[in-house]
Design a protein around this motif. Structure first.
Motif, mmCIF file in Angstrom:
data_model
loop_
_atom_site.group_PDB
_atom_site.id
_atom_site.type_symbol
_atom_site.label_atom_id
_atom_site.label_comp_id
_atom_site.label_asym_id
_atom_site.label_seq_id
_atom_site.Cartn_x
_atom_site.Cartn_y
_atom_site.Cartn_z
ATOM 1 N N GLN A 28 0.829 -1.207 0.000
ATOM 2 C CA GLN A 28 0.000 0.000 0.000
ATOM 3 C C GLN A 28 0.861 1.254 0.000
ATOM 4 O OE1 GLN A 28 -2.959 0.173 3.066
ATOM 5 N NE2 GLN A 28 -3.914 -1.777 2.503
ATOM 6 N N ARG A 29 1.949 1.215 0.738
ATOM 7 C CA ARG A 29 2.817 2.388 0.836
ATOM 8 C C ARG A 29 3.492 2.740 -0.492
ATOM 9 N NH1 ARG A 29 3.642 0.220 6.160
ATOM 10 N NH2 ARG A 29 5.391 -1.070 5.456
ATOM 11 N N LYS A 30 3.497 1.812 -1.423
ATOM 12 C CA LYS A 30 4.083 2.071 -2.735
ATOM 13 C C LYS A 30 3.131 2.825 -3.656
ATOM 14 C CE LYS A 30 7.089 -2.006 -2.661
ATOM 15 N NZ LYS A 30 7.455 -3.291 -3.350
ATOM 16 N N GLY A 31 1.880 2.989 -3.217
ATOM 17 C CA GLY A 31 0.916 3.726 -4.021
ATOM 18 C C GLY A 31 -0.210 2.856 -4.520
ATOM 19 N N TRP A 32 -1.290 3.519 -4.953
ATOM 20 C CA TRP A 32 -2.493 2.812 -5.389
ATOM 21 C C TRP A 32 -2.216 1.924 -6.596
ATOM 22 C CZ3 TRP A 32 -6.893 0.826 -4.292
ATOM 23 C CH2 TRP A 32 -7.828 0.524 -5.287
ATOM 24 N N GLY A 33 -1.404 2.393 -7.530
ATOM 25 C CA GLY A 33 -1.136 1.612 -8.727
ATOM 26 C C GLY A 33 -0.508 0.271 -8.414
ATOM 27 N N ALA A 34 0.486 0.272 -7.538
ATOM 28 C CA ALA A 34 1.157 -0.967 -7.164
ATOM 29 C C ALA A 34 0.203 -1.893 -6.413
ATOM 30 C CB ALA A 34 2.391 -0.655 -6.308
ATOM 31 N N TYR A 35 -0.576 -1.318 -5.517
ATOM 32 C CA TYR A 35 -1.516 -2.123 -4.731
ATOM 33 C C TYR A 35 -2.577 -2.755 -5.630
ATOM 34 C CZ TYR A 35 -4.926 -3.291 -1.103
ATOM 35 O OH TYR A 35 -5.813 -3.959 -0.291
ATOM 36 N N LYS A 36 -3.172 -1.947 -6.482
ATOM 37 C CA LYS A 36 -4.251 -2.422 -7.363
ATOM 38 C C LYS A 36 -3.757 -3.518 -8.306
ATOM 39 C CE LYS A 36 -7.422 -0.733 -10.975
ATOM 40 N NZ LYS A 36 -6.884 -1.593 -12.064
ATOM 41 N N SER A 37 -2.554 -3.356 -8.831
ATOM 42 C CA SER A 37 -2.039 -4.320 -9.813
ATOM 43 C C SER A 37 -1.896 -5.719 -9.238
ATOM 44 C CB SER A 37 -0.685 -3.842 -10.354
ATOM 45 O OG SER A 37 0.302 -3.857 -9.330
ATOM 46 N N ILE A 38 -1.760 -5.804 -7.919
ATOM 47 C CA ILE A 38 -1.600 -7.119 -7.283
ATOM 48 C C ILE A 38 -2.915 -7.623 -6.705
ATOM 49 C CG2 ILE A 38 -0.485 -8.377 -5.395
ATOM 50 C CD1 ILE A 38 1.947 -6.534 -5.782
ATOM 51 N N TYR A 39 -3.480 -6.884 -5.767
ATOM 52 C CA TYR A 39 -4.603 -7.404 -4.979
ATOM 53 C C TYR A 39 -5.951 -7.324 -5.699
ATOM 54 C CZ TYR A 39 -1.176 -7.286 -1.247
ATOM 55 O OH TYR A 39 -0.041 -7.487 -0.488
ATOM 56 N N LEU A 40 -6.065 -6.435 -6.682
ATOM 57 C CA LEU A 40 -7.317 -6.339 -7.422
ATOM 58 C C LEU A 40 -7.222 -6.963 -8.813
ATOM 59 C CD1 LEU A 40 -8.534 -2.733 -6.502
ATOM 60 C CD2 LEU A 40 -9.149 -4.902 -5.439
ATOM 61 N N ASP A 41 -6.043 -6.889 -9.422
ATOM 62 C CA ASP A 41 -5.919 -7.348 -10.813
ATOM 63 C C ASP A 41 -5.377 -8.764 -10.961
ATOM 64 O OD1 ASP A 41 -6.811 -4.853 -11.482
ATOM 65 O OD2 ASP A 41 -4.827 -4.042 -11.997
ATOM 66 N N LYS A 42 -4.703 -9.298 -9.949
ATOM 67 C CA LYS A 42 -4.076 -10.615 -10.088
ATOM 68 C C LYS A 42 -4.659 -11.676 -9.165
ATOM 69 C CE LYS A 42 0.500 -8.861 -11.457
ATOM 70 N NZ LYS A 42 1.952 -8.831 -11.101
ATOM 71 N N GLN A 43 -5.669 -11.323 -8.413
ATOM 72 C CA GLN A 43 -6.143 -12.223 -7.364
ATOM 73 C C GLN A 43 -7.514 -12.824 -7.678
ATOM 74 O OE1 GLN A 43 -6.647 -12.214 -2.481
ATOM 75 N NE2 GLN A 43 -6.478 -10.250 -3.550
ATOM 76 N N ASN A 44 -7.634 -14.136 -7.539
ATOM 77 C CA ASN A 44 -8.911 -14.833 -7.580
ATOM 78 C C ASN A 44 -9.152 -15.502 -6.235
ATOM 79 O OD1 ASN A 44 -9.611 -14.193 -10.290
ATOM 80 N ND2 ASN A 44 -8.168 -15.762 -11.013
#
Length: 461
Positions: free
Chosen positions: A424-440
């Motif tokens: 999260q501390r790396k910014g929204w883009g980094a967070y979103k790319s992992i937890y929202l875009d790569k997770q099932n």
């Protein structure tokens, strides 16, 4: 020597009295004569030393004299010899964190292809301000694509008079459907709900001037737009005319720090039910409906945050007595609204599809499955808190680390799994790319049955 002493020595007391009386009478006559002769001119004396400011308490644009602060009142040029100039007002509220809104009345002229709004004034010097009519002003990424409108207050003598090529006799609202509005959640939170709050008092007697227009967007929300305005939408960016209105609102009202929420949220859900002719106002009460099965809608997703064991989930729900429907939400809101309204419980992984909870009948149940990644704030702000305001029952199922497909992509000791806050501390883009875009999600069905059981209990109450 003082003037009083000179006056006393020059006349007797009797003469003094006669002189004072005569002087007073003469002054009164002169004053009455001046007021009578110059009365027509006194009404339009300009206020001196006007300058545009923002007040600290309301941040509304106002004009300030040397002694007081007052809302700007502008006199537009006469439209004809037989018509008196009407008083014009311009008030802009920039104090909210979510939106800027300007309201103006009088002679308002909009040149669409230059994104310029002219407010004519015969009292003040030329001045201007800019505004982006989208209700997420603190989000730089969202606002980059929003058209900037310039509001210009100009003097009739100071600039060439723009002639009206289209004259409208109803008010107008200028707003954008750019930014994040393609996303179903943001379409409701950033546009539809603020538009409802801004336009409902006009009783459909208002015209919508849309910037950053997308035909697919207005087609999707056609039923709602028609219920708020009985006029065709004007694509203001491609309007070559000079449109003239008696009043204009630029921007949409939005509550600070609120998502999918306004003060009268229940009125909004009633508005939705009326717009789409939805039949159900309340969910099933299992205490009084022993023969009917409760209906469960599972919102599926294909690309990300999908249920990997959907068949097992459906089977478990059916064992609890649910009639189950599995579907992915689409752009046909007439179909979606009626499907959701026919159900008593709606569940899905955190995402825009859950926005369709707005169509659930009152006392229905929303089950939000929260992915791995410390999403408590997102889950509560986007869907948890709003669902309660809508009169729904809310349940939350937070998956464990083992129920996330991220365990197949990263070592068990990786910071993505053990320390989501570091991402999260790396910014929204980094967070979103992992937890929202790569997770099932691979649900633990045994554990999830507790949530299914709890939803039935809520339908009994």
């Amino acid at each position: 020597m003082k003037y009083e002493e000179i006056f006393a020595r020059s006349f007797s007391r009797h003469d003094q009295k006669r002189f004072k009386l005569g002087a007073s009478l003469a002054c009164f006559v002169v004053l009455w004569f001046m007021c009578t002769v110059f009365k027509p001119y006194l009404r339009i004396l300009p206020v001196s030393n006007l300058r545009l400011i923002k007040t600290n308490n309301s941040n509304r644009h106002k004009y300030k004299t040397s002694n007081e602060t007052q809302t700007l009142h502008l006199l537009p040029p006469k439209l004809s010899k037989n018509r008196e100039a009407e008083r014009t007002t311009l008030i802009c509220n920039t104090s909210k964190s979510r939106c800027d809104v300007c309201e103006m009345k009088g002679d308002i002229r909009i040149q669409g292809n230059s994104s310029t709004i002219f407010v004519f004034s015969s009292l003040t010097g030329n001045s201007s301000m800019t505004i982006k009519p989208y209700a997420r002003k603190s989000d730089k990424s969202a606002m980059e694509s929003i058209t900037t409108f310039t509001i210009k207050s100009i003097q009739e003598e100071g600039e060439t008079m723009l002639k009206c090529t289209k004259i409208h006799n109803v008010p107008a609202i200028v707003f954008s459907v750019g930014g994040y509005a393609r996303n179903n959640f943001h379409a409701f939170s950033d546009v539809i709900i603020p538009l409802y709050a801004t336009s409902r008092d006009f009783n459909r007697e208002v015209k919508f001037l849309v910037t950053n227009h997308r035909s697919g967007w207005t087609s999707k929300f056609q039923e709602l737009l028609q219920e708020l305005s009985r006029y065709e939408i004007i694509d203001i960016d491609h309007e070559n005319e000079v449109n003239c209105f008696p009043s204009v609102v630029v921007g949409l009202e939005k509550e600070d720090r609120k998502e999918l929420d306004i003060k009268s949220m229940k009125d909004f859900t009633l508005f939705l039910r009326s717009s789409y002719s939805l039949e159900r106002f309340t969910a099933i009460n299992l205490t009084n409906s022993l023969t009917k099965k409760p209906r469960l809608l599972i919102v599926s997703r294909q690309k990300t945050r999908a249920f990997m064991n959907i068949k097992e989930l459906v089977h478990a729900a059916q064992e609890f007595g649910f009639e189950v429907t599995v579907t992915e939400m689409n752009a046909n809101l007439t179909h979606v609204s009626r499907l959701v309204n026919s159900c008593d419980v709606m569940m899905g992984v955190h995402g825009a599809g859950l926005t369709n909870m707005v169509f659930l009948p009152e006392n229905g149940v929303l089950i939000q499955v929260v992915p791995w990644g410390k999403m408590d704030w997102l889950a509560n702000t986007y869907f948890g808190d709003p669902s309660k305001v809508m009169g729904l029952k809310y349940l939350e199922y937070k998956i464990s680390q083992g129920e996330s497909t991220l365990v197949d992509q990263y070592p068990l000791n990786h910071q993505v799994l053990v320390d989501p806050f570091s991402i999260q501390r790396k910014g929204w883009g980094a967070y979103k790319s992992i937890y929202l875009d790569k997770q099932n999600v691979m649900l633990n069905i045994t554990r999830f049955k507790e949530t299914l059981s709890r939803s039935l209990e809520l339908l009994h109450s």
